[in-house]
Design an enzyme around this catalytic site. Structure first.
Site, PDB file in Angstrom:
ATOM      1  N   GLU A  24       0.818  -1.090   0.027  1.00  0.00           N
ATOM      2  CA  GLU A  24       0.152  -0.024   0.192  1.00  0.00           C
ATOM      3  C   GLU A  24       0.756   1.203   0.033  1.00  0.00           C
ATOM      4  O   GLU A  24       2.046   1.356   0.268  1.00  0.00           O
ATOM      5  CB  GLU A  24      -1.079   0.092   0.967  1.00  0.00           C
ATOM      6  CG  GLU A  24      -0.316   0.130   2.532  1.00  0.00           C
ATOM      7  CD  GLU A  24      -1.192   0.951   3.613  1.00  0.00           C
ATOM      8  OE1 GLU A  24      -1.700   2.272   3.242  1.00  0.00           O
ATOM      9  OE2 GLU A  24      -1.456   0.276   4.613  1.00  0.00           O
ATOM     10  N   LYS A  66      -3.171  -1.043  15.575  1.00  0.00           N
ATOM     11  CA  LYS A  66      -2.755  -0.474  16.714  1.00  0.00           C
ATOM     12  C   LYS A  66      -3.842  -0.055  17.638  1.00  0.00           C
ATOM     13  O   LYS A  66      -4.977  -0.084  17.406  1.00  0.00           O
ATOM     14  CB  LYS A  66      -2.441   1.157  16.153  1.00  0.00           C
ATOM     15  CG  LYS A  66      -1.038   1.025  15.329  1.00  0.00           C
ATOM     16  CD  LYS A  66      -0.513   2.692  15.548  1.00  0.00           C
ATOM     17  CE  LYS A  66       0.803   2.693  14.780  1.00  0.00           C
ATOM     18  NZ  LYS A  66       0.759   3.062  13.500  1.00  0.00           N
TER      19      LYS A  66
HETATM   20  N1  PSU Z   1      -2.752   1.894  10.878  1.00  0.00           N
HETATM   21  C1  PSU Z   1      -1.576   2.120  11.132  1.00  0.00           C
HETATM   22  N2  PSU Z   1      -0.704   2.652   9.877  1.00  0.00           N
HETATM   23  C2  PSU Z   1      -1.435   3.106   8.880  1.00  0.00           C
HETATM   24  C3  PSU Z   1      -2.886   3.010   8.495  1.00  0.00           C
HETATM   25  C4  PSU Z   1      -3.354   2.653   9.829  1.00  0.00           C
HETATM   26  O1  PSU Z   1      -1.077   1.617  11.831  1.00  0.00           O
HETATM   27  O2  PSU Z   1      -0.516   3.700   8.050  1.00  0.00           O
HETATM   28  C5  PSU Z   1      -3.594   3.662   7.533  1.00  0.00           C
HETATM   29  C6  PSU Z   1      -3.742   2.361   6.335  1.00  0.00           C
HETATM   30  O3  PSU Z   1      -3.505   2.705   5.082  1.00  0.00           O
HETATM   31  C7  PSU Z   1      -5.104   2.071   6.580  1.00  0.00           C
HETATM   32  C8  PSU Z   1      -5.739   3.459   6.819  1.00  0.00           C
HETATM   33  O4  PSU Z   1      -5.568   1.415   5.672  1.00  0.00           O
HETATM   34  O5  PSU Z   1      -4.823   4.117   7.680  1.00  0.00           O
HETATM   35  C9  PSU Z   1      -7.001   3.411   7.645  1.00  0.00           C
HETATM   36  O6  PSU Z   1      -7.613   4.853   7.745  1.00  0.00           O
HETATM   37  P1  PSU Z   1      -9.121   4.813   8.257  1.00  0.00           P
HETATM   38  O7  PSU Z   1      -9.096   4.552   9.763  1.00  0.00           O
HETATM   39  O8  PSU Z   1      -9.530   6.379   7.867  1.00  0.00           O
HETATM   40  O9  PSU Z   1     -10.010   4.020   7.558  1.00  0.00           O
END
Ligand code: PSU
Ligand code: MN
Length: 311
Positions: free
Chosen positions: A30, A165
């Protein structure tokens, strides 16, 4: 044998197209982790190191993004550097954002959800990242549930990650995955790892100790026509794990700050990630880099095993 599927909006890197056409293993990677997950220049360095790690272990890497209105599976070094330099100025692209960027010729980094969509379109079944999005703490009030979970419910890609996390509610995240029929596999672990920590209080659905066992679950799921993805949770290497109290303190502070500044919507996760990075300093960045490399290695082994099953 799986073949590269063509779509008029999708550009496959020639190396990726050749591997897919020949049924050789490919690992999707990604790009939000590059633009929004780490600071420049470590972000681009890490992305290139992850690609090298995939190659070294016998698969072709396909970093995924949207550049100038085109879906990309497989980026050049220059394109990775471009996203790294853009940092948070790049759009953070999830499912709902894809058509908007395509229509306007926009450039953005793909989240887990959007990377899964583009990987599936390309015919790539294995994807390595750091951590997935999930159900946020306080979601019963905020309704903040990552689109990553809905994508896992519907799009056939195995996501190799270090768990999630604990900015998230891990218990509710697992409940959501269960409801939507997403298997959560622990690689050599009985509990869901919590990104910087190797374990948590929450069990996985099954512990598997070998990559080919994971490939067999993927094949069984998709042979049966059970749509959707899988979570493969791979604990951070022990020497890079952070002490629980250090990370808990940083996360509590980050959540307090997000609340005080009324951060909402797609900004929540990048805000929390940046605050946790800032509060824990270099230790967490080093751990973050190492766990992504570790996930790339496991993803490569799974992709190699899956290609052998599908041959
Ligand atoms: N959690 C992490 N590192 C990240 C992300 C999440 O520890 O880089 C990023 C990933 O790209 C994940 C996105 O798909 O955040 C999720 O965002 P949201 O919670 O807005 O869906
Ligand atoms: Mn959200």
């Amino acid at each position: 044998m799986e073949r590269a599927m063509k779509h008029k909006l999708l550009d496959l890197h020639t190396e990726v197209a050749a591997a897919l056409a020949a049924g050789r293993p490919v690992v999707a990677l990604e790009s939000t982790i590059i633009s929004h997950g780490m600071p420049w220049p470590q972000n681009a360095e890490t992305a290139l190191a992850v690609e090298a790690e995939v190659r070294k272990h016998g698969a072709v890497p396909a970093t995924i993004a949207i550049l100038d209105g085109r879906l990309k599976a497989g980026l050049t070094c220059d394109e990775i550097e471009r996203l790294g330099r853009m940092g948070p100025a790049a759009a953070k692209v999830s499912r709902r954002d894809i058509p908007i960027l395509i229509a306007h010729g926009g450039t953005g980094a793909t989240t887990v959800a959007a990377t899964m969509i583009i990987a599936a379109l390309a015919g790539i079944r294995v994807f390595a990242t750091g951590g997935i999005g999930g159900v946020h703490r306080g979601a019963e009030v905020s309704f903040d549930i990552s689109a990553d979970l809905h994508e896992l419910a519907r799009t056939p890609v195995a996501v190799i990650c270090a768990g999630a996390k604990s900015i998230l509610d891990l218990r509710l995240t697992l409940e959501h995955l269960e409801t939507h029929g997403v298997p959560v596999i622990g690689f050599r672990t009985d509990t869901l790892p919590a990104f910087f920590s190797r374990d948590s209080a929450f069990g996985v659905d099954v512990r598997l100790d070998e990559p080919d066992q994971i490939a067999r679950v993927m094949k069984a799921k998709w042979d049966l026509g059970l749509d959707g993805g899988l979570v493969v949770a791979n604990p951070i290497p022990a020497q890079y794990a952070l002490p629980r109290e250090v990370i808990d303190r940083a996360i509590d502070q980050a959540l307090t700050d997000a609340h005080a500044q009324d951060i909402t919507g797609k900004s929540v996760t990048p805000f929390l990630l940046a605050r946790v990075n800032a509060l824990t300093g270099g230790d967490s960045l080093a751990g973050n880099i190492q766990l992504v490399l570790n996930n790339a290695r496991l993803a490569t082994a799974v992709a190699v095993a899956y290609a052998a099953l599908s041959a």
